[in-house]
Design an enzyme around this catalytic site. Structure first.
Site, PDB file in Angstrom:
ATOM      1  N   LEU A 134       7.434  -1.077 -11.223  1.00  0.00           N
ATOM      2  CA  LEU A 134       8.203  -0.950  -9.980  1.00  0.00           C
ATOM      3  C   LEU A 134       7.327  -1.366  -8.803  1.00  0.00           C
ATOM      4  O   LEU A 134       6.200  -0.874  -8.671  1.00  0.00           O
ATOM      5  CB  LEU A 134       8.648   0.497  -9.754  1.00  0.00           C
ATOM      6  CG  LEU A 134       9.712   1.105 -10.676  1.00  0.00           C
ATOM      7  CD1 LEU A 134       9.852   2.597 -10.373  1.00  0.00           C
ATOM      8  CD2 LEU A 134      11.053   0.397 -10.479  1.00  0.00           C
ATOM      9  N   HIS A 135       7.850  -2.261  -7.971  1.00  0.00           N
ATOM     10  CA  HIS A 135       7.102  -2.590  -6.759  1.00  0.00           C
ATOM     11  C   HIS A 135       7.975  -3.062  -5.600  1.00  0.00           C
ATOM     12  O   HIS A 135       7.494  -3.232  -4.486  1.00  0.00           O
ATOM     13  CB  HIS A 135       6.058  -3.671  -7.053  1.00  0.00           C
ATOM     14  CG  HIS A 135       6.647  -5.046  -7.220  1.00  0.00           C
ATOM     15  ND1 HIS A 135       7.242  -5.455  -8.388  1.00  0.00           N
ATOM     16  CD2 HIS A 135       6.743  -6.084  -6.363  1.00  0.00           C
ATOM     17  CE1 HIS A 135       7.667  -6.698  -8.246  1.00  0.00           C
ATOM     18  NE2 HIS A 135       7.393  -7.093  -7.028  1.00  0.00           N
ATOM     19  N   ARG A 136       9.284  -3.289  -5.825  1.00  0.00           N
ATOM     20  CA  ARG A 136      10.150  -3.773  -4.752  1.00  0.00           C
ATOM     21  C   ARG A 136      10.219  -2.735  -3.623  1.00  0.00           C
ATOM     22  O   ARG A 136      10.358  -1.544  -3.890  1.00  0.00           O
ATOM     23  CB  ARG A 136      11.560  -4.042  -5.272  1.00  0.00           C
ATOM     24  CG  ARG A 136      11.647  -5.157  -6.299  1.00  0.00           C
ATOM     25  CD  ARG A 136      11.506  -6.513  -5.668  1.00  0.00           C
ATOM     26  NE  ARG A 136      11.517  -7.567  -6.681  1.00  0.00           N
ATOM     27  CZ  ARG A 136      11.255  -8.840  -6.428  1.00  0.00           C
ATOM     28  NH1 ARG A 136      10.973  -9.225  -5.202  1.00  0.00           N
ATOM     29  NH2 ARG A 136      11.274  -9.736  -7.401  1.00  0.00           N
ATOM     30  N   ARG A 168       0.901  -0.968  -4.467  1.00  0.00           N
ATOM     31  CA  ARG A 168       1.870  -0.612  -3.427  1.00  0.00           C
ATOM     32  C   ARG A 168       2.567   0.706  -3.772  1.00  0.00           C
ATOM     33  O   ARG A 168       2.728   1.592  -2.923  1.00  0.00           O
ATOM     34  CB  ARG A 168       2.893  -1.744  -3.299  1.00  0.00           C
ATOM     35  CG  ARG A 168       4.016  -1.474  -2.308  1.00  0.00           C
ATOM     36  CD  ARG A 168       5.171  -2.453  -2.486  1.00  0.00           C
ATOM     37  NE  ARG A 168       6.061  -2.376  -1.352  1.00  0.00           N
ATOM     38  CZ  ARG A 168       6.044  -3.219  -0.336  1.00  0.00           C
ATOM     39  NH1 ARG A 168       5.187  -4.212  -0.321  1.00  0.00           N
ATOM     40  NH2 ARG A 168       6.890  -3.079   0.673  1.00  0.00           N
ATOM     41  N   ASP A 214      11.633  -4.020 -11.855  1.00  0.00           N
ATOM     42  CA  ASP A 214      12.319  -4.661 -10.739  1.00  0.00           C
ATOM     43  C   ASP A 214      11.656  -6.001 -10.404  1.00  0.00           C
ATOM     44  O   ASP A 214      11.902  -6.598  -9.366  1.00  0.00           O
ATOM     45  CB  ASP A 214      12.373  -3.745  -9.507  1.00  0.00           C
ATOM     46  CG  ASP A 214      10.999  -3.326  -8.988  1.00  0.00           C
ATOM     47  OD1 ASP A 214       9.984  -3.877  -9.454  1.00  0.00           O
ATOM     48  OD2 ASP A 214      10.949  -2.445  -8.105  1.00  0.00           O
TER      49      ASP A 214
END
Length: 352
Positions: A201-203, A234, A274
């Protein structure tokens, strides 16, 4: 012929790697690393694993908002390109590095080749969407991974400079898959083959708001099986800054190298992500993918039945959808083959 490769993030290193196997290209090649991927240690690991030569220039530009970061890249890249005067600039994908490299080439009247052109999510709230649209319109040669991407470019009147080459990631994975299959990375985390989920996950819309991130992790914990989560820097910052408690079935680990990640992907039950690049890697490796987004650039993976789109903000109890999702037996080669050779042949013909 002198070529300048402009890269700055992990997916771009991976796409660069097959070109670095072509010794004739490396005789007069420069690699400019903007430093956009701010974990320098991980950046170096990717270069080492993929046998990419050390960059000729490392710009170290990894901070600031989108405008500030892109502006710094423009200034630094213009200086490097003016000094080196390559015959071509090659950019990859849809990052700020891509945009800056394409803009500099356009301003200096140096032909730009955009690899992975024509992708569209049709979501202009994503900065990547803006980057890829601008890069396509100002680049001189567009190397296109899929027929859907080619159709997108036709609709934007860009077909005259578009080449359907297939996706360079096919060759990247072929390079490493034999080495990767000898690994048992999952055993480092006390997991067994095909008995865990892999999560990335990083969006911004999934991780920047801690409430969104908590909601996703809480729902995924309901899957029951262990979920290995190599956490993006992030995402880790959001977790630490907000003291987010990680649910018991989710195993949080540091980012892993490319070889380890592909081994984890090859041996997981399903991948939940994502990321655009991971969707593609999953498809090429014939792994079941669940994408936590409302849209995707890789629409073919969804249409083929191998990728399930799940919007985590409009679906309730979507862990049940994830559990039940199974692909068909058919697995068409939507990303092509022998891609690097096709690209090199086009470049050589341009030179001629």
């Amino acid at each position: 012929m002198k070529i300048a490769f402009v890269v700055g993030a992990r997916p771009q290193f991976i796409k660069l790697a097959p070109f670095c196997q072509r010794k004739e290209l490396l005789r007069n090649t420069i690699i400019i690393h903007t430093g956009q991927h701010f974990d320098k240690e991980m950046s170096d690991l990717f270069f080492n694993e993929l046998n990419i030569p050390e960059p000729n220039y490392y710009l170290g530009i990894n901070s600031g908002n989108h405008g500030e970061q892109t502006g710094k890249m423009l200034i630094a890249l213009e200086s490097m390109i003016t000094k080196e005067l390559p015959d071509f600039i090659i950019v990859f994908g849809d990052t700020n590095t891509t945009l800056a490299g394409a803009l500099v080439g356009s301003k200096l009247h140096i032909p730009v080749i955009h690899i992975e052109a024509g992708l569209r999510s049709f979501n202009k709230k994503m900065p990547e969407e803006i980057n890829r649209i601008v890069a396509d319109h100002i680049s001189d040669y567009l190397f296109v991974p899929t027929k859907t991407a080619l159709n997108n470019l036709k609709k934007e009147n860009l077909s005259s400079k578009s080449y359907l080459t297939g996706d360079i990631m096919v060759d990247s994975l072929k390079m490493v898959i034999k080495k990767v299959r000898r690994l048992e990375t999952y055993s480092k985390y006390s997991l067994t083959k095909n008995n865990y989920y892999l999560l990335t996950l990083h969006r911004p819309y999934n991780v920047d708001n801690p409430l969104n991130l908590i909601k996703i992790l809480t729902e995924l914990n309901k899957l029951g099986d262990k979920i290995l989560f190599p956490v993006h820097p992030r995402t880790l910052k959001v977790i630490e800054d907000n003291s987010i408690s990680i649910p018991p079935n989710i195993v949080l680990v540091k980012p892993v190298g490319y070889f380890d990640f592909i081994n984890l992907l090859s041996n997981c039950k399903k991948i939940i992500t994502d990321s655009g690049g991971v969707q593609k890697e999953a498809y090429i490796l014939e792994k079941i993918c669940i994408t936590l987004r409302s849209e995707t650039e890789w629409i073919e993976t969804v249409e083929s039945g191998w990728n399930l789109l799940v919007n985590p903000y409009t679906n309730e109890d979507y862990h049940e959808k994830i559990k039940k999702f199974l692909p068909p037996f058919n697995h068409p080669p939507i990303f092509g083959d022998d891609v690097t050779n096709k690209m090199v042949e086009i470049i050589n013909n341009i030179e001629g």
